[in-house]
Design an enzyme around this catalytic site. Structure first.
Site, PDB file in Angstrom:
ATOM      1  N   GLY A   1       0.666 -10.241   3.060  1.00  0.00           N
ATOM      2  CA  GLY A   1       0.189  -9.522   1.871  1.00  0.00           C
ATOM      3  C   GLY A   1       0.015 -10.372   0.623  1.00  0.00           C
ATOM      4  O   GLY A   1      -0.197 -11.593   0.683  1.00  0.00           O
TER       5      GLY A   1
ATOM      6  N   CYS B   1       0.829  -1.216   0.000  1.00  0.00           N
ATOM      7  CA  CYS B   1       0.000   0.000   0.000  1.00  0.00           C
ATOM      8  C   CYS B   1       0.862   1.264   0.000  1.00  0.00           C
ATOM      9  O   CYS B   1       0.732   2.108  -0.882  1.00  0.00           O
ATOM     10  CB  CYS B   1      -0.909  -0.039   1.219  1.00  0.00           C
ATOM     11  SG  CYS B   1      -1.694   1.529   1.574  1.00  0.00           S
TER      12      CYS B   1
ATOM     13  N   HIS C   1     -24.417  23.313   3.609  1.00  0.00           N
ATOM     14  CA  HIS C   1     -24.610  23.805   2.242  1.00  0.00           C
ATOM     15  C   HIS C   1     -23.552  24.865   1.940  1.00  0.00           C
ATOM     16  O   HIS C   1     -23.308  25.721   2.777  1.00  0.00           O
ATOM     17  CB  HIS C   1     -26.003  24.416   2.092  1.00  0.00           C
ATOM     18  CG  HIS C   1     -26.242  24.972   0.722  1.00  0.00           C
ATOM     19  ND1 HIS C   1     -26.436  24.151  -0.374  1.00  0.00           N
ATOM     20  CD2 HIS C   1     -26.242  26.249   0.265  1.00  0.00           C
ATOM     21  CE1 HIS C   1     -26.585  24.924  -1.446  1.00  0.00           C
ATOM     22  NE2 HIS C   1     -26.451  26.196  -1.087  1.00  0.00           N
TER      23      HIS C   1
ATOM     24  N   ILE D   1      -7.078  -2.060 -10.496  1.00  0.00           N
ATOM     25  CA  ILE D   1      -5.756  -1.549 -10.885  1.00  0.00           C
ATOM     26  C   ILE D   1      -5.786  -1.071 -12.338  1.00  0.00           C
ATOM     27  O   ILE D   1      -5.318   0.022 -12.651  1.00  0.00           O
ATOM     28  CB  ILE D   1      -4.669  -2.628 -10.655  1.00  0.00           C
ATOM     29  CG1 ILE D   1      -4.565  -2.919  -9.147  1.00  0.00           C
ATOM     30  CG2 ILE D   1      -3.321  -2.198 -11.245  1.00  0.00           C
ATOM     31  CD1 ILE D   1      -3.509  -3.912  -8.744  1.00  0.00           C
TER      32      ILE D   1
HETATM   33  P1  NAI Z   1      -9.133  -7.492 -10.281  1.00  0.00           P
HETATM   34  O1  NAI Z   1      -9.453  -8.867  -9.844  1.00  0.00           O
HETATM   35  O2  NAI Z   1      -9.878  -6.343  -9.705  1.00  0.00           O
HETATM   36  O3  NAI Z   1      -9.292  -7.389 -11.875  1.00  0.00           O
HETATM   37  C1  NAI Z   1      -8.620  -8.226 -12.780  1.00  0.00           C
HETATM   38  C2  NAI Z   1      -9.321  -8.177 -14.124  1.00  0.00           C
HETATM   39  O4  NAI Z   1      -8.503  -8.840 -15.082  1.00  0.00           O
HETATM   40  C3  NAI Z   1     -10.677  -8.884 -14.117  1.00  0.00           C
HETATM   41  O5  NAI Z   1     -11.666  -7.990 -14.549  1.00  0.00           O
HETATM   42  C4  NAI Z   1     -10.446 -10.066 -15.069  1.00  0.00           C
HETATM   43  O6  NAI Z   1     -11.609 -10.398 -15.790  1.00  0.00           O
HETATM   44  C5  NAI Z   1      -9.339  -9.553 -15.994  1.00  0.00           C
HETATM   45  N1  NAI Z   1      -8.565 -10.613 -16.670  1.00  0.00           N
HETATM   46  C6  NAI Z   1      -8.040 -11.736 -16.116  1.00  0.00           C
HETATM   47  N2  NAI Z   1      -7.411 -12.477 -17.063  1.00  0.00           N
HETATM   48  C7  NAI Z   1      -7.516 -11.808 -18.253  1.00  0.00           C
HETATM   49  C8  NAI Z   1      -7.068 -12.057 -19.602  1.00  0.00           C
HETATM   50  N3  NAI Z   1      -6.377 -13.138 -19.934  1.00  0.00           N
HETATM   51  N4  NAI Z   1      -7.388 -11.150 -20.550  1.00  0.00           N
HETATM   52  C9  NAI Z   1      -8.102 -10.049 -20.235  1.00  0.00           C
HETATM   53  N5  NAI Z   1      -8.533  -9.765 -18.991  1.00  0.00           N
HETATM   54  C10 NAI Z   1      -8.257 -10.628 -18.002  1.00  0.00           C
HETATM   55  O7  NAI Z   1      -7.544  -7.340 -10.038  1.00  0.00           O
HETATM   56  P2  NAI Z   1      -6.578  -6.074 -10.000  1.00  0.00           P
HETATM   57  O8  NAI Z   1      -7.194  -4.898 -10.661  1.00  0.00           O
HETATM   58  O9  NAI Z   1      -5.280  -6.578 -10.489  1.00  0.00           O
HETATM   59  O10 NAI Z   1      -6.487  -5.756  -8.444  1.00  0.00           O
HETATM   60  C11 NAI Z   1      -5.977  -6.718  -7.524  1.00  0.00           C
HETATM   61  C12 NAI Z   1      -6.524  -6.527  -6.135  1.00  0.00           C
HETATM   62  O11 NAI Z   1      -6.018  -5.345  -5.563  1.00  0.00           O
HETATM   63  C13 NAI Z   1      -8.038  -6.443  -6.085  1.00  0.00           C
HETATM   64  O12 NAI Z   1      -8.509  -7.277  -5.053  1.00  0.00           O
HETATM   65  C14 NAI Z   1      -8.313  -5.000  -5.770  1.00  0.00           C
HETATM   66  O13 NAI Z   1      -9.498  -4.834  -5.015  1.00  0.00           O
HETATM   67  C15 NAI Z   1      -7.073  -4.585  -4.992  1.00  0.00           C
HETATM   68  N6  NAI Z   1      -6.810  -3.142  -5.202  1.00  0.00           N
HETATM   69  C16 NAI Z   1      -7.655  -2.246  -4.622  1.00  0.00           C
HETATM   70  C17 NAI Z   1      -7.486  -0.889  -4.851  1.00  0.00           C
HETATM   71  C18 NAI Z   1      -8.452   0.074  -4.255  1.00  0.00           C
HETATM   72  O14 NAI Z   1      -9.203  -0.323  -3.374  1.00  0.00           O
HETATM   73  N7  NAI Z   1      -8.502   1.327  -4.698  1.00  0.00           N
HETATM   74  C19 NAI Z   1      -6.415  -0.393  -5.699  1.00  0.00           C
HETATM   75  C20 NAI Z   1      -5.625  -1.422  -6.286  1.00  0.00           C
HETATM   76  C21 NAI Z   1      -5.830  -2.745  -6.020  1.00  0.00           C
END
Ligand code: NAI
Length: 419
Positions: free
Chosen positions: A114, A42, A408, A154
């Site tokens: 993590g 983080c 407001h 992400i």
């Molecule tokens: P994610 O699980 O949110 O999204 C991954 C995406 O990749 C999915 O929509 C999936 O369908 C797609 N995908 C998988 N294989 C693929 C392929 N071969 N071709 C095309 N698309 C494909 O994972 P992400 O964004 O990497 O985040 C990881 C974790 O980190 C999550 O649990 C997220 O909640 C957390 N995170 C939270 C943040 C926040 O709260 N602001 C910021 C960054 C991360």
């Protein structure tokens, strides 16, 4: 090293270090192991650097400010960890048995190791121009063409910020819509807005291989190729498990992480797992609260932390944020509910700020009843959802929210302006 503590914590990310400081203030002797940097993903390569990017006017400023912001926060965490009840050991904590980690013994152990980026096992994924968010945040030159695989949290955050910096951004997503866990109306609005700004989205497209600077995928039965100078793999994260976990005897899985009960305790009494490594909710604030709860359990303090009320935000421009089930999920669950909406364009402060793009959706029990969820898209969505999180946690109704005086002009008036 050979001594005993009241509590051992492995990992000094937001889950681990907050638990250490809280436990130390409550009088426990804590040993915390960290073999990289305090602050975890983080602070060092996640939330904090990305938010620094979001709030920088150009790439140059972002690259310059990132180490300063990270360093300031990291030294703040080091100061917190210099508490007399805390021993910070700057090495990997290795389980010797169920109550010994690298020579330190304790009746209670918290694993807070993590997660790491999950790279797709496809040909070409090990290319020099392919990386996770960590590598992308380390680039000193702005990629002219950026291809992002995955339109999850992400993927969407980086798409938004790199387009603002001037990269030509293409996003390739396997599913039909971005952000599967977000309210479908909001996910669609966000994608459409980013499309209008010039980002190209290929939805329903699974990436099959990378050949140098070419990303190859199939969409509607057709082979498509996208050229990019950098390729961001944003296809999820996996829990950081380690073979020495077997010495402690608790259940874990490479993919799902460490198995825990509702109090984040493993099947070995006195060993707990919090944060991303238990695979529950991969959010820094979830890890922090889980750690507090575990320390409370160890101390015999009862708390009422509502882990079922977990707000989350996506820091695109503008933000998207939510708490509670989406409309679709409530329908699937067969929960009786009504949905109320309002739009930023009717809010005085939003107009004054020139931030008229946005909407709010509140779901509650019928008859202005108990609030169930909030879904917000627009400027400061996270702060607005935070207010509703308090109402939901306390079991308040929409009627009570409407009867609460709001300053407001503020953006949070969008809540009392719902239809
Ligand atoms: P994610 O699980 O949110 O999204 C991954 C995406 O990749 C999915 O929509 C999936 O369908 C797609 N995908 C998988 N294989 C693929 C392929 N071969 N071709 C095309 N698309 C494909 O994972 P992400 O964004 O990497 O985040 C990881 C974790 O980190 C999550 O649990 C997220 O909640 C957390 N995170 C939270 C943040 C926040 O709260 N602001 C910021 C960054 C991360």
């Amino acid at each position: 090293m050979n001594y005993s503590s009241d509590l051992i914590i492995i990992g000094a990310g937001p889950g681990g270090y907050k638990a250490a400081v809280y436990a130390a203030k409550k009088g426990l002797k804590v040993t915390i192991f960290e073999d990289v940097n305090v602050g975890g993903t983080c602070l060092n390569v996640g939330c904090i650097p990305t938010k620094t990017y979001v709030h920088s006017k150009d790439f140059k400023e972002a690259v310059e400010r990132q180490p300063q912001v990270v360093e300031a926060l990291r030294s703040g965490v080091e100061t917190l960890l210099s508490h007399p009840n805390i021993t910070l050991v700057r090495e990997k904590g290795v389980f010797i048995n169920a109550n010994t980690v690298s020579g330190v013994t304790a009746p209670n152990i918290i694993v807070a190791t993590g997660s790491s980026a999950k790279m797709l096992p496809i040909p070409g994924a090990d290319g020099q121009n392919v990386g996770s968010s960590t590598e992308l945040l380390g680039l000193k030159e702005l990629p002219k063409r950026l291809c992002i695989i995955g339109a999850g949290v992400i993927g969407m955050e980086f798409a938004s910020v790199f387009q603002k910096f001037g990269s030509e951004v293409t996003v390739v997503e396997y599913l039909k819509e971005c952000l599967p866990m977000v309210d479908s109306d909001i996910a669609k609005r966000l994608r459409k807005l980013l499309e209008k700004r010039g980002i190209t989205f290929y939805m329903g497209a699974g990436v099959k291989s990378i050949d140098g600077s070419t990303v190859l995928f199939e969409q509607k039965g057709k082979e498509v190729a996208v050229e990019a100078d950098y390729i961001l793999m944003a296809t999820g994260r996996k829990p950081n498990v380690s073979p020495d976990f077997a010495n402690a005897g608790f259940e874990y899985d490479e993919r799902k992480g460490i198995a825990v009960d509702e109090n984040f305790e493993t099947n070995v009494k006195g060993i707990y797992a919090i944060g991303d490594v238990n695979g529950r909710q991969m959010l820094a604030h979830a890890a922090e609260m889980q750690g507090i709860h575990v320390v409370n359990r160890i101390l015999g303090i009862e708390d009422k932390i509502r882990f079922d009320v977990m707000p989350a935000a996506i820091f695109t421009e503008p933000e998207a944020a939510c708490v509670g089930s989406t409309e679709d999920q409530l329908k699937e669950q067969g929960v009786p509910f009504e949905c109320h909406k309002s739009f930023y364009r009717a809010n005085g402060k939003a107009l004054a700020m020139n931030e008229t793009e946005g909407m709010v959706k509140l779901c509650c029990e019928p008859g202005e009843g108990r609030l169930l969820s909030a879904h917000v898209f627009g400027a400061h969505a996270a702060d607005i959802v935070q207010e509703v999180t308090a109402y939901i946690t306390l079991g308040a109704t929409l009627r009570q929210l409407r009867e609460t005086v709001h300053i407001h002009p503020t953006l949070s008036e969008v809540l009392i302006e719902v239809n």
